[in-house]
Write a protein that holds these residues in place. Structure first.
Motif, PDB file in Angstrom:
ATOM      1  N   ARG A   2       0.842  -1.197   0.000  1.00  0.00           N
ATOM      2  CA  ARG A   2       0.000   0.000   0.000  1.00  0.00           C
ATOM      3  C   ARG A   2       0.873   1.241   0.000  1.00  0.00           C
ATOM      4  O   ARG A   2       1.750   1.410   0.851  1.00  0.00           O
ATOM      5  N   ASN A   3       0.661   2.118  -0.968  1.00  0.00           N
ATOM      6  CA  ASN A   3       1.385   3.380  -1.054  1.00  0.00           C
ATOM      7  C   ASN A   3       0.358   4.483  -1.223  1.00  0.00           C
ATOM      8  O   ASN A   3      -0.153   4.712  -2.312  1.00  0.00           O
ATOM      9  N   GLU A   4       0.041   5.153  -0.090  1.00  0.00           N
ATOM     10  CA  GLU A   4      -1.029   6.141  -0.055  1.00  0.00           C
ATOM     11  C   GLU A   4      -2.323   5.483  -0.549  1.00  0.00           C
ATOM     12  O   GLU A   4      -2.822   4.566   0.069  1.00  0.00           O
ATOM     13  N   ASN A   5      -2.850   5.900  -1.692  1.00  0.00           N
ATOM     14  CA  ASN A   5      -4.108   5.336  -2.180  1.00  0.00           C
ATOM     15  C   ASN A   5      -3.893   4.343  -3.323  1.00  0.00           C
ATOM     16  O   ASN A   5      -4.834   4.016  -4.058  1.00  0.00           O
ATOM     17  N   THR A   6      -2.668   3.875  -3.455  1.00  0.00           N
ATOM     18  CA  THR A   6      -2.346   2.996  -4.575  1.00  0.00           C
ATOM     19  C   THR A   6      -1.788   1.675  -4.074  1.00  0.00           C
ATOM     20  O   THR A   6      -0.970   1.636  -3.153  1.00  0.00           O
ATOM     21  N   ASN A   7      -2.232   0.586  -4.683  1.00  0.00           N
ATOM     22  CA  ASN A   7      -1.664  -0.724  -4.424  1.00  0.00           C
ATOM     23  C   ASN A   7      -0.542  -0.981  -5.423  1.00  0.00           C
ATOM     24  O   ASN A   7      -0.767  -0.962  -6.642  1.00  0.00           O
TER      25      ASN A   7
END
Length: 414
Positions: free
Chosen positions: A393-398
């Motif tokens: 998970r990177n902020e709102n991105t997988n």
């Protein structure tokens, strides 16, 4: 390479059956490539004929072979080659060496055409080739009659846009030739029947582009910024891979956000885009990577949520099926050379973090593996390792990640 890998099995050369012969390329004792053939009619006369040895071509003539093609009638060999001592500029240019070929495999040099970038054979002792301009861009297509003066060559197509690069190819069923004028973000293709005789009414070299792209060249789709397409022919219809809009309302409007590729079809008599109908539209989380045409099948490699998949379209059943991939699909996939148009089997290359290149042969009818050849890194037993795909998970991105661990490690140690 031998220090880094332990080769368990070496796949045999890819073979192509054509008429009375089977063609293949193998490595010679000195490491050079040997272009060979043998009889396909009788095992008792299936003696190997070595047509071209790349080592001889380099030593005797000073050429490095780039590409070799045998004509449909088995009477000619075309070798696209560059000088072994060429500069960087020279590496962009090549010459086309043409040999005659008899039934016993003996060859005789006929002629050499200078400044040829690419070529394909035509019918009845003809071929088509591209040449470079002063900016080293392929810009013109010529037709040549083998044995005739080059001054008699027919100018088939001229591209006046310096942003475009021209190529000449042939459909896999050998019914049509394709002139491809491509830029970084667009393409424009013309097709012509391989039986057409350009020498009965060849346009003059100084004619304008409009004259040189008149009949028998048929435009498939006008160029549009942001739109690309690729064409092949498949038993009565053209199969086209394109990222064009579903509805072509304004072909002059630039596409700023590239659309996903889809597979469409068009009748042989009407290849233009207004006659296209969908053959395959992928889901939002899928993208088409590659398409290869066969007589009874179409192979489509795709990515689905980052994972590879291979679809087989059965033309007779008019249905799609999916191959079962090795390594649980945690691998990369690329098609091996599959030149045989009427083949019912394909070869695919696979690799994973603990497997080097492996080749698997599939039957497109049964969708089953027939043969496989693999190699693994030295001193590594792939069965001792586990490969996992996880999403970080990177902020709102997988962000998909590949994790490799020894099978005896615990999750807390990863």
């Amino acid at each position: 390479m031998s220090k880094a890998t332990e080769v368990e099995q070496v796949p045999p050369p890819v073979e192509t059956s054509s008429g009375d012969f089977v063609y293949y390329v193998r490595q010679g004792n000195s490491g050079s490539l040997l272009y060979c053939r043998r009889s396909a009619v009788s095992e008792s006369v299936a003696r190997e004929q070595v047509l071209v040895d790349t080592e001889d071509l380099a030593k005797v003539h000073g050429f490095i072979l780039r590409h070799l093609v045998v004509s449909d009638d088995h009477h000619f060999i075309g070798c696209l080659a560059s000088k072994s001592d060429d500069s960087d500029k020279g590496a962009e240019t090549s010459c086309l060496i043409i040999y005659s070929l008899n039934d016993t495999g003996e060859t005789r040099h006929l002629e050499t055409l200078e400044n040829v970038f690419n070529f394909v054979f035509g019918l009845n002792g003809t071929l088509f080739y591209t040449v470079l301009n002063e900016k080293l861009r392929a810009w013109r297509v010529y037709g040549h009659q083998i044995g005739k003066y080059r001054s008699e060559d027919a100018c088939v197509y001229t591209e006046t846009n310096d942003e475009c690069f021209v190529d000449i190819t042939r459909t896999k069923d050998k019914r049509f030739h394709i002139v491809n004028s491509s830029a970084l973000d667009s393409s424009e293709l013309y097709i012509f029947d391989s039986k057409h005789d350009f020498w009965t009414a060849a346009p003059a070299e100084d004619d304008d582009r409009q004259t040189q792209t008149s009949a028998p060249l048929s435009l498939v789709r006008p160029r549009q910024k942001g739109v690309e397409y690729f064409v092949d022919h498949h038993d009565g219809e053209f199969v086209i891979l394109t990222n064009s809009p579903k509805v072509d309302k304004d072909s002059k409007k630039q596409i700023t956000d590239p659309l996903p590729f889809r597979l469409v079809r068009a009748p042989t008599s009407h290849p233009s885009s207004k006659h296209w109908t969908d053959l395959l539209r992928v889901a939002d989380d899928e993208r088409i990577e590659d398409v290869e045409i066969f007589k009874d099948f179409i192979m489509i490699t795709i990515k689905r949520k980052g994972y590879p998949a291979v679809l087989i379209y059965d033309r007779n059943r008019q249905s799609f099926s999916e191959l079962s991939l090795p390594y649980e699909g945690l691998c990369t996939v690329r098609p091996d050379s599959n030149p045989q148009f009427d083949a019912s089997t394909i070869r695919l290359c696979f690799s994973s973090p603990v497997h080097l290149d492996s080749v698997v042969r599939y039957d497109m009818r049964s969708l089953k593996q027939i043969q496989s050849w693999s190699s693994t890194p030295l001193h590594i037993d792939p069965s001792q390792y586990k490969i996992q795909r996880v999403n970080a998970r990177n902020e709102n991105t997988n962000v998909p990640m590949t994790v490799i661990r020894h099978k005896h490690t615990t999750p807390s140690e990863e």
